[in-house]
Enzyme design. Structure first.
Site, mmCIF file in Angstrom:
data_model
loop_
_atom_site.group_PDB
_atom_site.id
_atom_site.type_symbol
_atom_site.label_atom_id
_atom_site.label_comp_id
_atom_site.label_asym_id
_atom_site.label_seq_id
_atom_site.Cartn_x
_atom_site.Cartn_y
_atom_site.Cartn_z
ATOM 1 N N ASP A 298 0.753 -1.022 -0.385
ATOM 2 C CA ASP A 298 -0.062 -0.126 0.019
ATOM 3 C C ASP A 298 0.773 1.144 -0.260
ATOM 4 O OD1 ASP A 298 -2.040 2.197 0.788
ATOM 5 O OD2 ASP A 298 -2.235 1.536 2.547
ATOM 6 N N GLU B 193 -0.142 5.071 0.886
ATOM 7 C CA GLU B 193 -0.111 6.242 1.486
ATOM 8 C C GLU B 193 -0.318 5.285 3.606
ATOM 9 O OE1 GLU B 193 -3.271 8.368 0.828
ATOM 10 O OE2 GLU B 193 -3.006 7.771 -0.885
#
Lengths: 201, 201
Positions: free
Chosen positions: A8, A10
């Site tokens: 991922d 953020e």
């Protein structure tokens, strides 16, 4: 065995872009997250309306985002990871927002979504590339005979983590830890490296 | 629209590894290519037998490969490409051979195959991750709603090029050009950039 590590963006490599954006611009409405407006499309529409109202065009936004930095140690973590795994970033952000941060990370391969930008540079809409794209990517990599590891911090990562051969929660909030006790939790890059390397064997 | 550019490795970003390896080691048998032994598995068995006979272990081989360089301009081309497209290298080489060259290219995402290496560092076998993996990867990316561009120079790239939304032959031999007149031909990185950018529009 061939391995892909899916990360991922953020919360794992860079700060939450909209939260930072809200701080840099002083626009408080942009602090809302999926915890406040659970429907992602509705949340994005609100954000784009706020950008339009404040006459923020894509170049203004990129200018603000280019003042952000990856999380401390993220660049070194990513470089080390690329030496041991093939790495693909799976994110629900947009290419146009991510670009200034991708540049600082030497442009790792990123699967995300696109904004619709008109000739004047205004963001008129956004297009999700597909629904549940993180999980779909992991399934595709597995079908290509890769073992897939992944790391993410929040609800939109869960389907990716559960689909992976090894899914790791990275610095998640306590409620996510409580809801998914079957997932390994890492609190920093050293722990995440260990969790990945242990699986690779 | 979201775009992935898939690149063959040898002949596009780096020299033909076994040809260079043959020059550096002076072992002439290693000059054979699929033009001499058309079955890739048979060719690889011969190569590994020759390595064993010459007592070349994986670290000796990596040492020789680390003296090779990417093709002139390849690093700059790749960096520029990553700014405009998501890039994945699709190659029929092996991770262990490619590593010293990947390092020089800042570790782009690479889909290839694996060698089987024993505890003493001898290459005992090789494992293709899957058959026709380049085409399978392009199909997977299309199913993930990417538009896929690709570039390669030889027969093992053709299924990838034909499966892509836009396939470009990069510095191919004349017989390949003659056999696949439907494919665009680029003779250098500037032409390849133009062909890709024109498709992106």
């Amino acid at each position: 065995m061939s391995f892909i590590a899916c990360l991922d963006l953020e919360g794992v490599l860079v700060p939450e872009i909209w939260i930072e954006f809200s701080k840099k611009t002083g626009i408080k409405e942009l602090q809302a997250t999926t915890r406040d407006i659970s429907d992602y499309s509705e949340l994005m529409k609100m954000r784009l309306d706020v950008c339009a109202k404040n006459q923020l065009r894509i170049n203004d936004i990129k200018e603000v985002i280019s003042q952000m930095s990856p999380l401390p140690g993220a660049k070194e973590f990513l470089y080390g990871l690329k030496q041991r795994f093939q790495v693909v970033i799976l994110s629900d952000t947009f290419y146009q927002f991510a670009e200034p941060l991708m540049k600082q990370l030497d442009y790792p391969t990123l699967f995300c979504h696109n904004l619709v930008i008109d000739d004047a540079g205004r963001i008129s809409d956004f297009k999700l590339r597909m629904n549940d794209q993180k999980r779909a990517a992991v399934k595709a990599f597995k079908a290509l005979n890769f073992k897939v590891l992944s790391a993410g911090d929040s609800y939109n990562d869960i389907s990716m983590l559960l689909e992976s051969d090894k899914g790791v929660l990275f610095c998640p909030p306590q409620n996510v830890i409580d809801e998914y006790p079957q997932l390994t939790v890492s609190s920093n890059y050293a722990e995440l490296n260990s969790a990945f390397d242990e699986f690779k064997g």
